[in-house]
Design a protein around this motif. Structure first.
Motif, PDB file in Angstrom:
ATOM      1  N   PHE A   1       0.533  -1.130   0.273  1.00 34.77           N
ATOM      2  CA  PHE A   1       0.090   0.362  -0.005  1.00 34.77           C
ATOM      3  C   PHE A   1       0.870   1.545  -0.147  1.00 34.77           C
ATOM      4  O   PHE A   1       0.396   2.178  -1.005  1.00 34.77           O
ATOM      5  CB  PHE A   1      -0.971  -0.341   1.583  1.00 34.77           C
ATOM      6  CG  PHE A   1      -2.129   0.865   1.494  1.00 34.77           C
ATOM      7  CD1 PHE A   1      -2.461   1.571   0.751  1.00 34.77           C
ATOM      8  CD2 PHE A   1      -1.027   2.483   2.577  1.00 34.77           C
ATOM      9  CE1 PHE A   1      -3.504   2.850   1.200  1.00 34.77           C
ATOM     10  CE2 PHE A   1      -1.781   3.892   2.692  1.00 34.77           C
ATOM     11  CZ  PHE A   1      -3.169   3.751   1.982  1.00 34.77           C
TER      12      PHE A   1
ATOM     13  N   ASN B   1       2.954   2.001  -3.425  1.00 36.51           N
ATOM     14  CA  ASN B   1       1.229   2.523  -4.535  1.00 36.51           C
ATOM     15  C   ASN B   1       1.527   3.715  -4.166  1.00 36.51           C
ATOM     16  O   ASN B   1       1.604   4.357  -4.968  1.00 36.51           O
ATOM     17  CB  ASN B   1       0.199   1.103  -4.332  1.00 36.51           C
ATOM     18  CG  ASN B   1      -0.269   1.366  -5.590  1.00 36.51           C
ATOM     19  OD1 ASN B   1       0.121   1.974  -6.407  1.00 36.51           O
ATOM     20  ND2 ASN B   1      -1.561   1.435  -4.943  1.00 36.51           N
ATOM     21  N   ARG B   2       1.325   4.204  -3.149  1.00 38.19           N
ATOM     22  CA  ARG B   2       0.977   5.658  -3.066  1.00 38.19           C
ATOM     23  C   ARG B   2       2.275   6.539  -3.118  1.00 38.19           C
ATOM     24  O   ARG B   2       1.984   7.472  -3.703  1.00 38.19           O
ATOM     25  CB  ARG B   2       0.397   5.913  -1.403  1.00 38.19           C
ATOM     26  CG  ARG B   2      -0.948   5.181  -0.757  1.00 38.19           C
ATOM     27  CD  ARG B   2      -2.596   5.529  -1.841  1.00 38.19           C
ATOM     28  NE  ARG B   2      -3.755   5.133  -1.620  1.00 38.19           N
ATOM     29  CZ  ARG B   2      -3.965   5.252  -1.092  1.00 38.19           C
ATOM     30  NH1 ARG B   2      -3.714   6.578  -0.083  1.00 38.19           N
ATOM     31  NH2 ARG B   2      -5.470   4.704  -0.979  1.00 38.19           N
TER      32      ARG B   2
ATOM     33  N   LYS C   1       2.557   7.662  -6.486  1.00 34.66           N
ATOM     34  CA  LYS C   1       1.182   8.649  -6.667  1.00 34.66           C
ATOM     35  C   LYS C   1       1.946   9.667  -6.073  1.00 34.66           C
ATOM     36  O   LYS C   1       1.591  11.059  -7.223  1.00 34.66           O
ATOM     37  CB  LYS C   1      -0.007   8.403  -6.208  1.00 34.66           C
ATOM     38  CG  LYS C   1      -0.722   9.631  -6.266  1.00 34.66           C
ATOM     39  CD  LYS C   1      -2.692   8.932  -5.923  1.00 34.66           C
ATOM     40  CE  LYS C   1      -3.284  10.435  -5.524  1.00 34.66           C
ATOM     41  NZ  LYS C   1      -4.445   9.735  -5.138  1.00 34.66           N
ATOM     42  N   ILE C   2       2.392   9.750  -5.212  1.00 33.03           N
ATOM     43  CA  ILE C   2       3.242  11.251  -4.576  1.00 33.03           C
ATOM     44  C   ILE C   2       4.462  11.646  -5.496  1.00 33.03           C
ATOM     45  O   ILE C   2       4.917  12.325  -5.497  1.00 33.03           O
ATOM     46  CB  ILE C   2       3.976  11.220  -3.702  1.00 33.03           C
ATOM     47  CG1 ILE C   2       2.110  10.516  -2.217  1.00 33.03           C
ATOM     48  CG2 ILE C   2       4.132  12.042  -2.466  1.00 33.03           C
ATOM     49  CD1 ILE C   2       2.667  10.712  -0.546  1.00 33.03           C
TER      50      ILE C   2
ATOM     51  N   ASN D   1      -2.036  13.073   3.060  1.00 34.25           N
ATOM     52  CA  ASN D   1      -3.697  12.246   2.816  1.00 34.25           C
ATOM     53  C   ASN D   1      -3.252  11.792   2.243  1.00 34.25           C
ATOM     54  O   ASN D   1      -4.050  10.786   1.177  1.00 34.25           O
ATOM     55  CB  ASN D   1      -3.428  13.909   1.645  1.00 34.25           C
ATOM     56  CG  ASN D   1      -4.443  15.132   2.461  1.00 34.25           C
ATOM     57  OD1 ASN D   1      -4.528  14.930   3.515  1.00 34.25           O
ATOM     58  ND2 ASN D   1      -4.234  16.199   1.407  1.00 34.25           N
ATOM     59  N   ASN D   2      -1.770  11.184   1.282  1.00 35.06           N
ATOM     60  CA  ASN D   2      -2.151   9.616   0.373  1.00 35.06           C
ATOM     61  C   ASN D   2      -2.051   8.686   1.436  1.00 35.06           C
ATOM     62  O   ASN D   2      -2.040   7.517   1.185  1.00 35.06           O
ATOM     63  CB  ASN D   2      -1.058  10.023   0.075  1.00 35.06           C
ATOM     64  CG  ASN D   2      -1.188  10.588  -1.423  1.00 35.06           C
ATOM     65  OD1 ASN D   2      -1.935  10.265  -2.669  1.00 35.06           O
ATOM     66  ND2 ASN D   2      -0.703  11.499  -1.229  1.00 35.06           N
ATOM     67  N   LEU D   3      -1.354   8.762   2.749  1.00 33.71           N
ATOM     68  CA  LEU D   3      -1.045   7.177   3.545  1.00 33.71           C
ATOM     69  C   LEU D   3      -2.183   7.068   4.144  1.00 33.71           C
ATOM     70  O   LEU D   3      -1.889   6.445   5.508  1.00 33.71           O
ATOM     71  CB  LEU D   3       0.242   7.166   4.337  1.00 33.71           C
ATOM     72  CG  LEU D   3       1.776   7.253   2.779  1.00 33.71           C
ATOM     73  CD1 LEU D   3       2.560   7.132   3.672  1.00 33.71           C
ATOM     74  CD2 LEU D   3       1.701   6.193   1.883  1.00 33.71           C
TER      75      LEU D   3
ATOM     76  N   SER E   1      -6.276  14.344   7.711  1.00 33.46           N
ATOM     77  CA  SER E   1      -6.442  14.432   6.109  1.00 33.46           C
ATOM     78  C   SER E   1      -6.979  15.880   5.639  1.00 33.46           C
ATOM     79  O   SER E   1      -7.893  15.904   5.857  1.00 33.46           O
ATOM     80  CB  SER E   1      -6.293  13.146   5.286  1.00 33.46           C
ATOM     81  OG  SER E   1      -6.769  12.838   3.921  1.00 33.46           O
TER      82      SER E   1
END
Length: 270
Positions: A30, A33-34, A37-38, A68-70, A146
């Motif tokens: 996870f 993967n995030r 995106k970052i 916000n992403n994790l 978040s």
């Protein structure tokens, strides 16, 4: 998908635990993967460059982005509905009597994600005090770390699929139909919920008055034992005598604390 070395993953896990209490050690895929995106559109050559930015960034933007992403912000209306039934049928009659002179109820939805829990509580309160809403202060504090989910909560816009579990009278009474299958919480409920970005790992809580009820459901499952204990101690300090703490059904306070067990995932300060 981006792959990071074991020592790099450990650094990131320790950073999230220290600053936000969240233990991501079981979620390596996870995280990677995030991170992809970052990193997209950024000029980082490697993880070390990114980590340096993370810990030295004085603007807070880098930390805001990783939060916000994790963070896992999964929720829905009426989640674990027996809690809301207990709140409506047992706690509100008690508070209606015990606070009848002050007419001031303080409820905190901690780790509110996109706002469904807070709005559910607001609708229950609005129904319960139907004829006295103008004299009771029943505003709900809804917090999360978040910024993304806080903004979604403030808007109060949800798809029809998200509200299908709600009573039909609530859909009519408390939602406006925007277009197609999109609904928006009406202002009379929106104004009852105060959304704020707040880190539960803050050393001090700034609340001047104590809460009658705290909902912190399915948040501590991401915390290690030490941080769960610290968090529950903070909740105890900012809960009014006779007040309640709700946690998720998959959680328990199986360690020494000041709360008294009431029923599964419901505790009281006596």
């Amino acid at each position: 998908m981006i792959k990071i070395a074991d020592d790099e993953f450990k650094l990131l896990v320790e950073f999230m635990i220290k600053n936000y209490g969240i233990n991501l050690s079981p979620k390596r895929n996870f995280v990677e993967n995030r991170l992809e995106k970052i990193f997209k559109g950024k000029s980082f050559e490697n993880f070390c460059e990114y980590y340096k930015c993370l810990i030295l960034d004085k603007t807070g933007k880098c930390q805001e982005e990783i939060v916000n992403n994790l963070t896992i912000n999964y929720t829905f209306f009426m989640r674990e509905s027996d809690h809301f039934n207990y709140f409506k049928n047992t706690i509100l009659p008690y508070l209606n009597e015990s606070e009848k002179d002050k007419k001031d109820l303080r409820v905190w939805s901690a780790g509110c994600a996109t706002g469904e829990e807070a709005y559910t509580l607001a609708m229950i309160l609005y129904d319960y005090f139907e004829n006295e809403n103008n004299i009771w202060d029943t505003k709900i504090l809804a917090t999360d770390i978040s910024t993304n989910v806080i903004e979604i909560g403030k808007k109060g816009v949800y798809e029809e699929e998200n509200i299908k579990v709600l009573p039909q009278q609530w859909k009519i009474k408390y939602f406006n139909e925007i277009k197609g299958n999109i609904r928006e919480i009406k202002d009379q409920i929106k104004k009852q919920v105060i959304f704020r970005v707040f880190n539960l790992m803050n050393s001090k809580y700034p609340f001047k008055k104590k809460f009658h009820v705290i909902f912190c459901k399915n948040v501590m499952i991401y915390f290690d034992l030490e941080n769960r204990k610290k968090l529950v101690d903070k909740f105890y300090e900012c809960t009014k005598q006779g007040g309640y703490l709700f946690i998720g059904h998959s959680e328990s306070l199986n360690f020494k604390n000041g709360f008294k067990y009431v029923m599964p995932s419901v505790y009281r300060k006596e």
